[in-house]
Motif scaffolding. Structure first.
Motif, PDB file in Angstrom:
ATOM      1  N   ILE A 192       0.840  -1.200   0.000  1.00 32.29           N
ATOM      2  CA  ILE A 192       0.000   0.000   0.000  1.00 32.29           C
ATOM      3  C   ILE A 192       0.875   1.250   0.000  1.00 32.29           C
ATOM      4  O   ILE A 192       0.588   2.232  -0.694  1.00 32.29           O
ATOM      5  CB  ILE A 192      -0.943  -0.017   1.222  1.00 32.29           C
ATOM      6  CG1 ILE A 192      -1.914  -1.187   1.134  1.00 32.29           C
ATOM      7  CG2 ILE A 192      -1.703   1.297   1.332  1.00 32.29           C
ATOM      8  CD1 ILE A 192      -2.686  -1.445   2.419  1.00 32.29           C
ATOM      9  N   THR A 193       1.945   1.209   0.772  1.00 34.75           N
ATOM     10  CA  THR A 193       2.866   2.344   0.816  1.00 34.75           C
ATOM     11  C   THR A 193       3.443   2.650  -0.562  1.00 34.75           C
ATOM     12  O   THR A 193       3.544   3.814  -0.977  1.00 34.75           O
ATOM     13  CB  THR A 193       4.010   2.053   1.805  1.00 34.75           C
ATOM     14  OG1 THR A 193       3.478   1.906   3.119  1.00 34.75           O
ATOM     15  CG2 THR A 193       5.030   3.176   1.799  1.00 34.75           C
ATOM     16  N   SER A 194       3.801   1.610  -1.287  1.00 32.59           N
ATOM     17  CA  SER A 194       4.472   1.826  -2.572  1.00 32.59           C
ATOM     18  C   SER A 194       3.496   2.055  -3.724  1.00 32.59           C
ATOM     19  O   SER A 194       3.778   2.850  -4.635  1.00 32.59           O
ATOM     20  CB  SER A 194       5.370   0.625  -2.902  1.00 32.59           C
ATOM     21  OG  SER A 194       4.600  -0.572  -2.977  1.00 32.59           O
ATOM     22  N   ASP A 195       2.306   1.421  -3.682  1.00 33.57           N
ATOM     23  CA  ASP A 195       1.403   1.452  -4.833  1.00 33.57           C
ATOM     24  C   ASP A 195       0.006   1.978  -4.513  1.00 33.57           C
ATOM     25  O   ASP A 195      -0.894   1.891  -5.357  1.00 33.57           O
ATOM     26  CB  ASP A 195       1.275   0.051  -5.439  1.00 33.57           C
ATOM     27  CG  ASP A 195       2.601  -0.475  -5.954  1.00 33.57           C
ATOM     28  OD1 ASP A 195       3.357   0.332  -6.530  1.00 33.57           O
ATOM     29  OD2 ASP A 195       2.881  -1.664  -5.779  1.00 33.57           O
ATOM     30  N   GLY A 196      -0.190   2.518  -3.318  1.00 36.37           N
ATOM     31  CA  GLY A 196      -1.491   3.055  -2.974  1.00 36.37           C
ATOM     32  C   GLY A 196      -2.555   1.974  -2.919  1.00 36.37           C
ATOM     33  O   GLY A 196      -2.267   0.816  -2.599  1.00 36.37           O
ATOM     34  N   ARG A 197      -3.793   2.335  -3.280  1.00 36.69           N
ATOM     35  CA  ARG A 197      -4.884   1.364  -3.185  1.00 36.69           C
ATOM     36  C   ARG A 197      -4.663   0.176  -4.122  1.00 36.69           C
ATOM     37  O   ARG A 197      -5.105  -0.943  -3.833  1.00 36.69           O
ATOM     38  CB  ARG A 197      -6.245   2.012  -3.442  1.00 36.69           C
ATOM     39  CG  ARG A 197      -6.590   2.295  -4.887  1.00 36.69           C
ATOM     40  CD  ARG A 197      -8.023   2.782  -5.071  1.00 36.69           C
ATOM     41  NE  ARG A 197      -9.014   1.941  -4.437  1.00 36.69           N
ATOM     42  CZ  ARG A 197      -9.549   0.869  -5.018  1.00 36.69           C
ATOM     43  NH1 ARG A 197      -9.147   0.476  -6.203  1.00 36.69           N
ATOM     44  NH2 ARG A 197     -10.483   0.180  -4.371  1.00 36.69           N
ATOM     45  N   ASP A 198      -3.979   0.403  -5.259  1.00 32.88           N
ATOM     46  CA  ASP A 198      -3.731  -0.707  -6.177  1.00 32.88           C
ATOM     47  C   ASP A 198      -2.888  -1.793  -5.520  1.00 32.88           C
ATOM     48  O   ASP A 198      -3.047  -2.978  -5.841  1.00 32.88           O
ATOM     49  CB  ASP A 198      -3.025  -0.209  -7.436  1.00 32.88           C
ATOM     50  CG  ASP A 198      -3.939   0.592  -8.350  1.00 32.88           C
ATOM     51  OD1 ASP A 198      -5.150   0.696  -8.034  1.00 32.88           O
ATOM     52  OD2 ASP A 198      -3.439   1.130  -9.354  1.00 32.88           O
ATOM     53  N   GLY A 199      -1.999  -1.383  -4.609  1.00 31.08           N
ATOM     54  CA  GLY A 199      -1.182  -2.366  -3.923  1.00 31.08           C
ATOM     55  C   GLY A 199      -1.990  -3.306  -3.056  1.00 31.08           C
ATOM     56  O   GLY A 199      -1.529  -4.408  -2.720  1.00 31.08           O
ATOM     57  N   PHE A 200      -3.202  -2.898  -2.705  1.00 33.26           N
ATOM     58  CA  PHE A 200      -4.073  -3.738  -1.887  1.00 33.26           C
ATOM     59  C   PHE A 200      -5.164  -4.377  -2.729  1.00 33.26           C
ATOM     60  O   PHE A 200      -5.232  -5.600  -2.865  1.00 33.26           O
ATOM     61  CB  PHE A 200      -4.693  -2.895  -0.775  1.00 33.26           C
ATOM     62  CG  PHE A 200      -5.583  -3.670   0.167  1.00 33.26           C
ATOM     63  CD1 PHE A 200      -5.039  -4.576   1.069  1.00 33.26           C
ATOM     64  CD2 PHE A 200      -6.959  -3.489   0.162  1.00 33.26           C
ATOM     65  CE1 PHE A 200      -5.847  -5.291   1.942  1.00 33.26           C
ATOM     66  CE2 PHE A 200      -7.785  -4.189   1.032  1.00 33.26           C
ATOM     67  CZ  PHE A 200      -7.225  -5.093   1.929  1.00 33.26           C
ATOM     68  N   TYR A 201      -5.997  -3.545  -3.346  1.00 30.38           N
ATOM     69  CA  TYR A 201      -7.176  -4.068  -4.027  1.00 30.38           C
ATOM     70  C   TYR A 201      -6.849  -4.784  -5.332  1.00 30.38           C
ATOM     71  O   TYR A 201      -7.590  -5.687  -5.751  1.00 30.38           O
ATOM     72  CB  TYR A 201      -8.162  -2.925  -4.297  1.00 30.38           C
ATOM     73  CG  TYR A 201      -8.751  -2.356  -3.029  1.00 30.38           C
ATOM     74  CD1 TYR A 201      -9.801  -2.995  -2.379  1.00 30.38           C
ATOM     75  CD2 TYR A 201      -8.252  -1.179  -2.464  1.00 30.38           C
ATOM     76  CE1 TYR A 201     -10.348  -2.477  -1.212  1.00 30.38           C
ATOM     77  CE2 TYR A 201      -8.789  -0.659  -1.300  1.00 30.38           C
ATOM     78  CZ  TYR A 201      -9.831  -1.311  -0.667  1.00 30.38           C
ATOM     79  OH  TYR A 201     -10.361  -0.799   0.491  1.00 30.38           O
ATOM     80  N   LEU A 202      -5.779  -4.369  -6.012  1.00 35.16           N
ATOM     81  CA  LEU A 202      -5.407  -4.999  -7.271  1.00 35.16           C
ATOM     82  C   LEU A 202      -4.155  -5.852  -7.130  1.00 35.16           C
ATOM     83  O   LEU A 202      -3.667  -6.408  -8.132  1.00 35.16           O
ATOM     84  CB  LEU A 202      -5.197  -3.936  -8.358  1.00 35.16           C
ATOM     85  CG  LEU A 202      -6.366  -2.971  -8.587  1.00 35.16           C
ATOM     86  CD1 LEU A 202      -6.057  -2.045  -9.758  1.00 35.16           C
ATOM     87  CD2 LEU A 202      -7.673  -3.712  -8.813  1.00 35.16           C
ATOM     88  N   GLY A 203      -3.660  -5.970  -5.914  1.00 33.90           N
ATOM     89  CA  GLY A 203      -2.443  -6.724  -5.675  1.00 33.90           C
ATOM     90  C   GLY A 203      -2.713  -8.112  -5.103  1.00 33.90           C
ATOM     91  O   GLY A 203      -3.705  -8.764  -5.427  1.00 33.90           O
ATOM     92  N   GLU A 204      -1.812  -8.549  -4.239  1.00 31.42           N
ATOM     93  CA  GLU A 204      -1.877  -9.906  -3.687  1.00 31.42           C
ATOM     94  C   GLU A 204      -3.209 -10.158  -2.984  1.00 31.42           C
ATOM     95  O   GLU A 204      -3.850 -11.196  -3.174  1.00 31.42           O
ATOM     96  CB  GLU A 204      -0.708 -10.099  -2.718  1.00 31.42           C
ATOM     97  CG  GLU A 204      -0.569 -11.506  -2.178  1.00 31.42           C
ATOM     98  CD  GLU A 204       0.632 -11.651  -1.260  1.00 31.42           C
ATOM     99  OE1 GLU A 204       1.116 -12.785  -1.087  1.00 31.42           O
ATOM    100  OE2 GLU A 204       1.075 -10.622  -0.690  1.00 31.42           O
ATOM    101  N   PHE A 205      -3.658  -9.196  -2.170  1.00 29.57           N
ATOM    102  CA  PHE A 205      -4.922  -9.388  -1.463  1.00 29.57           C
ATOM    103  C   PHE A 205      -6.084  -9.455  -2.446  1.00 29.57           C
ATOM    104  O   PHE A 205      -6.950 -10.334  -2.345  1.00 29.57           O
ATOM    105  CB  PHE A 205      -5.171  -8.256  -0.469  1.00 29.57           C
ATOM    106  CG  PHE A 205      -6.578  -8.258   0.065  1.00 29.57           C
ATOM    107  CD1 PHE A 205      -6.924  -9.109   1.103  1.00 29.57           C
ATOM    108  CD2 PHE A 205      -7.565  -7.440  -0.479  1.00 29.57           C
ATOM    109  CE1 PHE A 205      -8.236  -9.156   1.578  1.00 29.57           C
ATOM    110  CE2 PHE A 205      -8.866  -7.462  -0.011  1.00 29.57           C
ATOM    111  CZ  PHE A 205      -9.206  -8.330   1.024  1.00 29.57           C
TER     112      PHE A 205
END
Length: 529
Positions: A176-189
């Motif tokens: 989330i720190t590095s990619d914002g919401r995409d790091g969470f919603y569009l990432g591993e989670f």
């Protein structure tokens, strides 16, 4: 100042203020740290609602409420024999989590510090470890054997003080720190949630942000202006409760049995039709219409309990609802030296939520969908993209000049507005300070036959009274016709856990802050600098 239900989280927020951060930075640092040390209250898989007051501007509301998945289908649930939403172990009561979107929206609008700094304490706690609190240790007995819970509970239920490390959560926070919401919603989670849902969620569900800034609801009571979040939150009940209690002549002595009776009757008068009127898209201003409040006040009688009211909505089922635990939630407050104040509540809905875990990250998924209806045609019927009726009710108070005076909120499921109105009556009407008000005994309504978040599905209600309450409360309530049950003193499940920050001015005009963290959460703290 920061007040939170865990001192580690409160310390994280205070650290942001010490670095020159805003109250928003402090609130996000505290909220994300709470998600690490208190995942039984709200982890990354929950929702966030907040009230924000900036000097010189009207307070505004932030609702980050997750929406139902694209494949949500009430007909299918009914064909499966369900008359109410499933509670545990069913992805259909899981919405896309809104918490991460909410924290990011708050930081983007009012934050000063880099997101890496703000999330840093939560990352450190997750990576380096923290001691399990007594409440987390107790709650871990509910989930230690669940698939995906092995990171939290590698050796079975937690012991008090046991070091807990959550590398999956730390990795997610760094994303989330590095990619914002995409790091969470569009990432591993996000990928894991799609897989876990087996088609219940679509990629578009995760691409759409949950956070929305909204016009706050407002009412005037006890010489102050009260502000809270609009529907689908039940926050309107807090404002209606304060206004009707004032109209009913609530006195200044909380020890008076009449004080208890008038509050109970006020709650019954304003809340009896909540299932019929609270839904996604409900008109909050209409729910606070003066004629509606006057009708509620007319139902309050000084010496007797009003007869039951059956206005609970069409075809509301009750008999099949087993008694379950109340919602697990946590509230936090933060205020900075410039006067910005944040009142924020975040929640899984019920303890660890749905008892489903996204396995790659170890994020527990909330079950806020239990608030939906399965009555055909009901305005709160579940459907794709809809937000469920919500219990979270953060609020704040300003004086007649518009200056912030109080940040207030509590856990407590359906009873949150009742808890907050009691606190407001003590603070604004009785003139008590935050510590006195927050430690005082409480009473709330309970529906013994109802399930989670179903307090208003009938009017066969019991008044729960903490054991340290004035004996005259029980005597007076019984005399007026109420059914009363005494519960243990300082019961966080029945009467919630609150946080308060109060602002005053001294003779020289300097701002003075007083805070209190509810002793019903033994790990909590109110910290200032």
């Amino acid at each position: 100042m920061v007040a939170a239900a865990d001192q580690l989280a409160a310390s994280a927020g205070l650290g942001m203020l010490a670095q020159g951060g805003s109250a928003a930075d402090a609130a996000v640092a505290t909220g994300t740290a709470m998600a690490v040390v208190g995942p039984h209250l709200c982890g990354l898989g929950g929702d966030v609602l907040a009230m924000v007051a900036a000097p010189g501007s009207p307070p505004e509301a932030l609702l980050s409420v997750g929406r139902a998945g694209a494949a949500s289908d009430p007909d299918r649930l009914r064909r499966d024999g369900m008359t109410t939403m499933p509670v545990r172990g069913d992805i259909r009561s899981v919405q896309v989590p809104g918490a991460v979107d909410g924290w990011l929206a708050l930081h983007a609008r009012y934050g000063r510090l880099p997101l890496e700094d703000v999330l840093g304490p939560a990352v450190e706690l997750a990576e380096e470890g923290f001691p399990a609190s007594i409440l987390l240790a107790l709650a871990s007995h509910l989930v230690h054997a669940l698939p995906g819970a092995d990171e939290l509970c590698p050796d079975g239920p937690l012991r008090v003080g046991q070091t807990v490390r959550l590398p999956g959560i730390a990795r997610t926070l760094r994303a989330i720190t590095s990619d914002g919401r995409d790091g969470f919603y569009l990432g591993e989670f996000g990928r894991g949630l799609l897989d876990l849902g087996h088609g219940h969620f679509a990629a578009a569900d995760l691409a759409t942000g949950a956070a929305a800034w909204s016009t706050a609801l407002h009412a005037h009571a006890w010489g102050h202006d009260l502000w809270t979040v609009p529907p689908p939150s039940q926050g309107y009940l807090t404002l209606a409760g304060a206004a009707v209690a004032q109209a009913a002549g609530l006195g200044t002595d909380p020890n008076d049995p009449q004080w208890a009776h008038l509050l109970v009757e006020t709650w019954r008068a304003v809340g009896h039709d909540r299932p019929a009127v609270l839904f996604d898209g409900a008109d909050g201003a209409a729910l606070l219409d003066p004629e509606r409040l006057a009708a509620a006040a007319a139902r309050v009688h000084a010496t007797s309990m009003a007869p039951p009211d059956v206005a609970t909505g069409p075809g509301t089922p009750l008999a099949d609802m087993a008694r379950l635990g109340d919602g697990d939630t946590t509230h936090l407050c933060a205020q900075d030296a410039d006067g910005l104040g944040v009142s924020l509540t975040q929640s899984n809905a019920l303890d660890f939520g749905s008892h489903l875990v996204e396995p790659a990250t170890g994020v527990f998924l909330h079950n806020r969908g239990v608030g939906f209806s399965l009555v055909p045609g009901h305005p709160a019927e579940v459907g794709p993209g809809r937000r469920p009726p919500h219990t979270l009710s953060p609020m704040l108070v300003t004086n007649t000049e518009g200056a912030l005076t109080h940040l207030v909120g509590a856990m407590g499921g359906d009873a949150q507005p009742q808890i907050i109105v009691q606190l407001l009556a003590r603070l604004l009407l009785a003139g008590q300070g935050p510590a006195t008000a927050i430690t005082a005994p409480r009473l709330t309504l309970d529906a013994p036959s109802a399930g989670p978040f179903r307090l208003w599905w009938g009017d066969d209600l019991t008044v729960l009274v903490e054991a340290d309450a004035p004996p005259a409360w029980t005597t007076g309530l019984t005399r007026h016709g109420h059914r009363v049950r005494t519960i243990g003193a300082f019961d966080p499940v029945a009467v919630g856990c609150a946080q308060i920050i109060q602002t005053e001015r001294d003779a020289a005009g300097s701002r003075l802050l007083m805070g209190a963290s509810d002793p019903r959460s033994p790990a909590g703290a109110a910290l200032g600098r």
